[in-house]
Motif scaffolding. Structure first.
Motif, PDB file in Angstrom:
ATOM      1  N   ARG A  83       0.789  -1.560   0.033  1.00 46.28           N
ATOM      2  CA  ARG A  83      -0.084   0.162  -0.158  1.00 46.28           C
ATOM      3  C   ARG A  83       0.572   1.296   0.132  1.00 46.28           C
ATOM      4  NH1 ARG A  83      -5.296   0.177   1.392  1.00 46.28           N
ATOM      5  NH2 ARG A  83      -6.240   2.088   1.846  1.00 46.28           N
ATOM      6  N   LYS A  84       1.114   1.709  -1.182  1.00 54.63           N
ATOM      7  CA  LYS A  84       1.953   3.030  -1.122  1.00 54.63           C
ATOM      8  C   LYS A  84       1.096   4.232  -1.062  1.00 54.63           C
ATOM      9  CE  LYS A  84       5.163   0.860  -4.434  1.00 54.63           C
ATOM     10  NZ  LYS A  84       4.585  -0.614  -4.438  1.00 54.63           N
ATOM     11  N   GLN A  85       1.607   5.181  -0.414  1.00 50.23           N
ATOM     12  CA  GLN A  85       0.643   6.489   0.126  1.00 50.23           C
ATOM     13  C   GLN A  85       1.823   7.581  -0.394  1.00 50.23           C
ATOM     14  OE1 GLN A  85       0.319   4.011   3.923  1.00 50.23           O
ATOM     15  NE2 GLN A  85      -1.367   5.662   4.305  1.00 50.23           N
ATOM     16  N   GLY A  86       1.373   8.536  -0.889  1.00 51.44           N
ATOM     17  CA  GLY A  86       1.803   9.977  -0.916  1.00 51.44           C
ATOM     18  C   GLY A  86       1.662  10.780   0.095  1.00 51.44           C
ATOM     19  N   VAL A  87       2.720  11.523   0.632  1.00 52.38           N
ATOM     20  CA  VAL A  87       2.547  12.197   1.810  1.00 52.38           C
ATOM     21  C   VAL A  87       3.289  13.369   1.627  1.00 52.38           C
ATOM     22  CG1 VAL A  87       3.490  12.222   4.216  1.00 52.38           C
ATOM     23  CG2 VAL A  87       2.811  10.044   3.170  1.00 52.38           C
ATOM     24  N   LEU A  88       2.441  14.538   2.184  1.00 58.00           N
ATOM     25  CA  LEU A  88       3.041  15.895   2.587  1.00 58.00           C
ATOM     26  C   LEU A  88       3.143  16.015   3.774  1.00 58.00           C
ATOM     27  CD1 LEU A  88       3.708  18.891   1.717  1.00 58.00           C
ATOM     28  CD2 LEU A  88       1.219  19.351   1.796  1.00 58.00           C
ATOM     29  N   VAL A  89       4.510  16.624   4.091  1.00 58.61           N
ATOM     30  CA  VAL A  89       4.430  17.160   5.731  1.00 58.61           C
ATOM     31  C   VAL A  89       5.143  18.619   5.317  1.00 58.61           C
ATOM     32  CG1 VAL A  89       5.863  17.033   7.865  1.00 58.61           C
ATOM     33  CG2 VAL A  89       4.954  14.764   6.890  1.00 58.61           C
ATOM     34  N   ALA A  90       4.350  19.536   5.925  1.00 58.05           N
ATOM     35  CA  ALA A  90       4.831  20.833   5.774  1.00 58.05           C
ATOM     36  C   ALA A  90       5.144  21.075   7.587  1.00 58.05           C
ATOM     37  CB  ALA A  90       3.769  21.845   5.152  1.00 58.05           C
ATOM     38  N   LEU A  91       6.141  21.835   7.723  1.00 60.78           N
ATOM     39  CA  LEU A  91       6.323  22.614   8.911  1.00 60.78           C
ATOM     40  C   LEU A  91       6.641  23.923   9.030  1.00 60.78           C
ATOM     41  CD1 LEU A  91       7.849  19.441   8.917  1.00 60.78           C
ATOM     42  CD2 LEU A  91       7.651  19.687  11.280  1.00 60.78           C
ATOM     43  N   LYS A  92       6.583  24.610  10.089  1.00 60.25           N
ATOM     44  CA  LYS A  92       7.028  25.946  10.043  1.00 60.25           C
ATOM     45  C   LYS A  92       8.412  26.028  10.116  1.00 60.25           C
ATOM     46  CE  LYS A  92       3.166  28.352  11.140  1.00 60.25           C
ATOM     47  NZ  LYS A  92       2.663  29.544  10.820  1.00 60.25           N
ATOM     48  N   ASP A  93       8.997  26.993   9.598  1.00 60.84           N
ATOM     49  CA  ASP A  93      10.404  26.935   9.493  1.00 60.84           C
ATOM     50  C   ASP A  93      11.247  26.660  10.354  1.00 60.84           C
ATOM     51  OD1 ASP A  93      12.280  28.228   7.094  1.00 60.84           O
ATOM     52  OD2 ASP A  93      12.837  29.224   9.004  1.00 60.84           O
TER      53      ASP A  93
END
Length: 329
Positions: free
Chosen positions: A166-176
């Motif tokens: 099960r492949k999953q595309g992930v976005l993680v965005a964090l404050k600088d």
């Protein structure tokens, strides 16, 4: 270290939220527009603040119930969103409901919640496919001026102990100020668990004499579970190609059974005449690595669809731990 806080949208059956809970996040709010999913969440975590609401209609500025943006300081906004259509044309991508939900999540993060971290989980093509370049540009344009930085990557649940490809595309965005401390999670297992290993206890629960032999030949991870559309009846394990892959593992992917095989291999609810075995709803939950005590509301098809659409909890836990490490550092 102290617990962290989160808001989880499009929560479904709670796979992502459960994994994040294990990683140290306590949800301030979980949001989903499906009554059956909200019932599942409330049955398993009565203390969670679960709101039955369409994300596209969620405006906490105009209507602060059930979430008051001025009352909380949120560490993470997480979303296991409905899958955008990776095979769609550009025009369809631009007008699809799934994309509207993706955009709504980003706008919620940028203009209302403003968490320290944002986690979006979806199809792998969202990370790399050219037809989604405009979507990725939109996300960056909305968040970069608020001093978020981004990490796009693809994970396979099998690398985290889930007996499923099960492949999953992930976005993680964090404050600088947190971004340089973030590292995408690395595999937690050195050998993938096979479907046979994962399902042998249940396949042999009624004394099926052929369970060991079946498990030996089911010697690979399961194909990706597909929840299917709410607009059509019945529950099956995927399209024709996927069903062929299931058949090679001794599984009839055309429907689900009400019971595991008996001592002679018979499944009383299976009238197909096929020698292949059908999975039960409970067995599909095993393939998603839900804990045995996680209860799914609804009838068979509704329960299976919640499971098939879910994010496996071990993946959510690995992502949560990686995000928590960055925030705490």
């Amino acid at each position: 270290m102290g617990r962290l806080t989160s808001v989880d949208v499009c929560s479904g059956a709670g796979g992502l939220a459960l994994g994040l809970e294990r990683a140290g996040f306590d949800p301030v709010l979980l949001l989903d527009n499906k009554p059956i999913a909200c019932e599942t969440l409330r049955r398993n975590r009565p203390k969670w603040n679960v709101a039955e609401m369409d994300l596209l209609q969620f405006d906490p500025i105009e209507n602060p119930e059930p979430y008051d943006p001025d009352a909380f300081d949120i560490d993470l906004l997480s979303a296991g969103l409905p899958r955008v259509k990776s095979s769609a044309t550009t025009k369809r991508v631009e007008t699809g409901l799934e994309l509207h939900l993706l955009r709504a999540t980003v706008l919620l993060a940028a203009h209302v919640v403003q968490p320290r971290a944002l986690l979006i989980e979806n199809v792998p093509d969202l990370v790399t496919a050219p037809e989604f370049e405009e979507v990725r540009d939109f996300i960056q344009s909305e968040l970069v001026h608020l001093k978020y930085r981004f990490n796009w990557f693809v994970l396979n649940a099998a690398d985290f102990g889930v007996p499923q490809d099960r492949k999953q595309g992930v976005l993680v965005a964090l404050k600088d100020r947190f971004f340089d401390q973030f590292r995408p999670p690395t595999p937690t297992v050195t050998r993938h668990m096979t479907a046979g290993e994962a399902l042998l206890p249940s396949m042999s629960a009624r004394g099926w004499h052929g369970a060991e032999e079946w498990a030996t030949q089911a010697n690979r991870v399961a194909p990706t579970l597909v929840g299917g559309s709410d607009k059509r009846g019945g529950a099956d394990l995927g399209l024709t190609g996927t069903k062929k892959a299931w058949a090679q593992m001794g599984i009839n992917g055309g429907a689900l059974s009400d019971e595991v095989p008996g001592s002679d291999g018979t499944q009383e609810s299976d009238t197909s005449g096929s020698p292949l075995k059908k999975l039960t709803v409970e067995q599909t939950a095993v393939l998603q690595s839900f804990p045995d005590d996680w209860v799914f509301a609804g009838k068979k098809t509704a329960r299976y669809r919640q499971i098939g659409h879910a994010s496996p909890p071990p993946v959510g836990e690995a992502l949560g731990r990686a995000i928590a490490d960055a925030l705490r550092s």
